[in-house]
Motif scaffolding. Structure first.
Motif, short mmCIF file in Angstrom:
data_model
loop_
_atom_site.label_atom_id
_atom_site.label_comp_id
_atom_site.label_asym_id
_atom_site.label_seq_id
_atom_site.Cartn_x
_atom_site.Cartn_y
_atom_site.Cartn_z
N GLN A 135 -24.33 8.92 18.24
CA GLN A 135 -23.58 7.73 18.79
C GLN A 135 -24.48 6.79 19.15
O GLN A 135 -24.30 5.45 19.02
CB GLN A 135 -22.63 8.16 19.81
CG GLN A 135 -22.07 6.86 20.61
CD GLN A 135 -20.76 6.51 20.07
OE1 GLN A 135 -20.48 6.97 18.84
NE2 GLN A 135 -19.93 5.70 20.65
N PHE A 136 -25.73 7.05 19.66
CA PHE A 136 -26.68 6.25 20.06
C PHE A 136 -27.35 5.33 18.91
O PHE A 136 -27.73 3.94 19.29
CB PHE A 136 -27.72 6.82 20.99
CG PHE A 136 -28.75 6.11 21.65
CD1 PHE A 136 -28.39 4.97 22.70
CD2 PHE A 136 -29.96 6.17 21.33
CE1 PHE A 136 -29.01 4.03 23.26
CE2 PHE A 136 -30.98 5.23 22.12
CZ PHE A 136 -30.45 4.27 23.22
N GLU A 193 -26.02 13.05 22.35
CA GLU A 193 -25.86 11.59 22.48
C GLU A 193 -26.48 10.78 21.40
O GLU A 193 -26.15 9.52 21.02
CB GLU A 193 -26.15 10.98 23.73
CG GLU A 193 -25.23 11.40 24.88
CD GLU A 193 -23.86 10.58 25.04
OE1 GLU A 193 -23.59 9.83 23.73
OE2 GLU A 193 -23.15 10.73 25.98
N ASP A 196 -15.94 7.08 18.48
CA ASP A 196 -15.63 7.62 19.69
C ASP A 196 -15.22 9.14 19.47
O ASP A 196 -15.58 10.01 20.52
CB ASP A 196 -14.45 6.71 20.61
CG ASP A 196 -14.98 5.55 20.90
OD1 ASP A 196 -16.17 5.26 20.78
OD2 ASP A 196 -14.19 4.42 21.56
N TRP A 206 -19.03 15.92 19.73
CA TRP A 206 -20.60 16.30 20.27
C TRP A 206 -20.44 16.78 21.61
O TRP A 206 -21.16 17.62 21.88
CB TRP A 206 -21.29 15.25 19.71
CG TRP A 206 -21.83 14.92 18.25
CD1 TRP A 206 -21.70 13.98 17.68
CD2 TRP A 206 -22.42 15.91 17.47
NE1 TRP A 206 -22.15 14.21 16.42
CE2 TRP A 206 -22.49 15.19 16.31
CE3 TRP A 206 -23.08 17.09 17.75
CZ2 TRP A 206 -23.23 15.77 15.13
CZ3 TRP A 206 -23.59 17.69 16.64
CH2 TRP A 206 -23.77 17.20 15.34
N ILE A 207 -19.85 15.88 22.47
CA ILE A 207 -19.92 16.22 23.78
C ILE A 207 -19.30 17.56 24.18
O ILE A 207 -19.50 18.27 25.28
CB ILE A 207 -19.38 14.94 24.69
CG1 ILE A 207 -20.30 13.89 24.74
CG2 ILE A 207 -19.47 15.38 26.02
CD1 ILE A 207 -21.77 14.25 24.65
N ARG A 245 -27.52 17.27 26.81
CA ARG A 245 -26.65 15.78 26.78
C ARG A 245 -27.53 14.74 25.98
O ARG A 245 -26.88 13.85 25.28
CB ARG A 245 -26.75 15.37 28.26
CG ARG A 245 -26.39 13.91 28.49
CD ARG A 245 -24.73 13.71 27.97
NE ARG A 245 -23.67 14.47 28.38
CZ ARG A 245 -23.11 13.61 29.57
NH1 ARG A 245 -23.30 12.74 29.95
NH2 ARG A 245 -22.34 14.70 30.35
N TYR A 246 -28.62 14.81 26.10
CA TYR A 246 -29.56 13.59 25.50
C TYR A 246 -29.34 14.15 23.98
O TYR A 246 -29.11 13.12 23.06
CB TYR A 246 -30.98 13.73 25.83
CG TYR A 246 -31.17 13.46 27.35
CD1 TYR A 246 -30.51 12.64 27.82
CD2 TYR A 246 -32.52 13.84 27.95
CE1 TYR A 246 -30.74 12.13 29.35
CE2 TYR A 246 -32.57 13.71 29.23
CZ TYR A 246 -32.05 12.72 29.72
OH TYR A 246 -31.96 12.49 31.36
N ARG A 285 -18.04 11.29 18.85
CA ARG A 285 -18.99 11.71 20.22
C ARG A 285 -18.35 12.36 21.09
O ARG A 285 -18.75 13.58 21.41
CB ARG A 285 -19.06 10.21 20.86
CG ARG A 285 -19.76 10.45 22.17
CD ARG A 285 -19.86 9.10 22.96
NE ARG A 285 -20.62 9.25 24.38
CZ ARG A 285 -20.00 9.69 25.43
NH1 ARG A 285 -18.76 9.88 25.43
NH2 ARG A 285 -20.97 9.92 26.39
N LYS A 286 -16.66 12.50 20.97
CA LYS A 286 -15.92 13.47 22.05
C LYS A 286 -16.30 15.04 21.34
O LYS A 286 -16.63 15.92 22.07
CB LYS A 286 -14.67 13.08 21.91
CG LYS A 286 -13.58 14.24 22.67
CD LYS A 286 -12.27 13.93 22.36
CE LYS A 286 -11.77 12.48 23.03
NZ LYS A 286 -10.48 12.30 22.80
N GLU A 312 -21.74 20.39 24.81
CA GLU A 312 -22.84 20.28 25.51
C GLU A 312 -22.93 21.68 26.59
O GLU A 312 -24.08 21.92 26.78
CB GLU A 312 -22.40 18.96 26.65
CG GLU A 312 -23.41 18.81 27.45
CD GLU A 312 -23.30 17.88 28.76
OE1 GLU A 312 -23.88 17.70 29.75
OE2 GLU A 312 -22.55 16.81 27.98
#
Length: 204
Positions: free
Chosen positions: A167-168, A164, A125, A131-132, A160-161, A128-129, A135
């Motif tokens: 994480q995805f 993500e 998590d 990475w975001i 955004r894609y 991911r934070k 954005e």
């Protein structure tokens, strides 16, 4: 009271931050993330718990990562400094393929570190934070490269894609193949030509 010059203070802070990261990673790998306390990490580096949070205010999970600056700057450089004729999506695919779970031949240490992050929800998590957080600057860089307005919706969606993806697909059996599949989708569309087909066509 003697005040240290900014340069020296920054170097000392960076050294402490590195020592904390090294100690945290060693303890997490040896015992498991959930079995290691911040107090234990602080004792490894011989500092107090409040001092730990001074260096990493986001908490224990942040100790496995840097502050995200290198990640952001490398990501933007991949777009802005890409090779002549290379699309922005091809440049981003190349960049992502050199990170974490997508490395073709990681060192044993890197493999263990990646597995720890992927299998630990708190670390996943936080990754991911980070990475975001990239954005907005990535969207602006994409818009500029595509000749669009700074807040262009398409550029924001692509940013955004792309961010993500780690994480995805990190738990996919073959993360690199999953990475390529998603970039093929982004670059060629749902019913478009895949990257593999494109390369084959160029050879024919």
């Amino acid at each position: 009271m003697t005040v240290e010059p900014p340069g020296r203070r920054q170097r000392k802070n960076a050294q402490t931050r590195r020592a904390l990261a090294d100690a945290a990673q060693r303890l997490f790998l040896d015992k498991g993330y959930d079995r290691v306390s911040v107090k234990e990490i602080a004792e490894e580096v011989d500092i107090s718990v409040p001092t730990v949070f001074k260096h990493v205010p986001d908490g224990k999970e942040a100790l496995m990562f840097d502050d995200g600056v290198e990640r952001r700057e490398s990501l933007l450089a991949a777009v802005r400094e890409r090779r002549a004729g290379q699309s922005v999506l091809a440049a981003l695919r190349e960049f992502m393929s050199g990170r974490g779970p997508f490395l073709a031949d990681p060192t044993p240490e890197m493999r263990r570190r990646t597995e720890l992050i992927v299998k630990t929800p708190a670390l996943r998590d936080y990754s991911r934070k980070l990475w975001i957080r990239c954005e907005a600057p990535l969207a602006e860089a994409l818009a500029a490269e595509l000749g669009r307005e700074p807040h262009d919706l398409t550029a924001r969606a692509v940013a955004r894609y792309v961010l993500e993806i780690p994480q995805f697909v990190s738990e996919e059996p073959d993360p690199r193949a999953a990475l390529d599949a998603i970039f093929d989708l982004l670059e060629f569309g749902l019913h478009g030509q895949t990257g593999q087909e494109s390369r084959a066509a160029l050879r024919d």
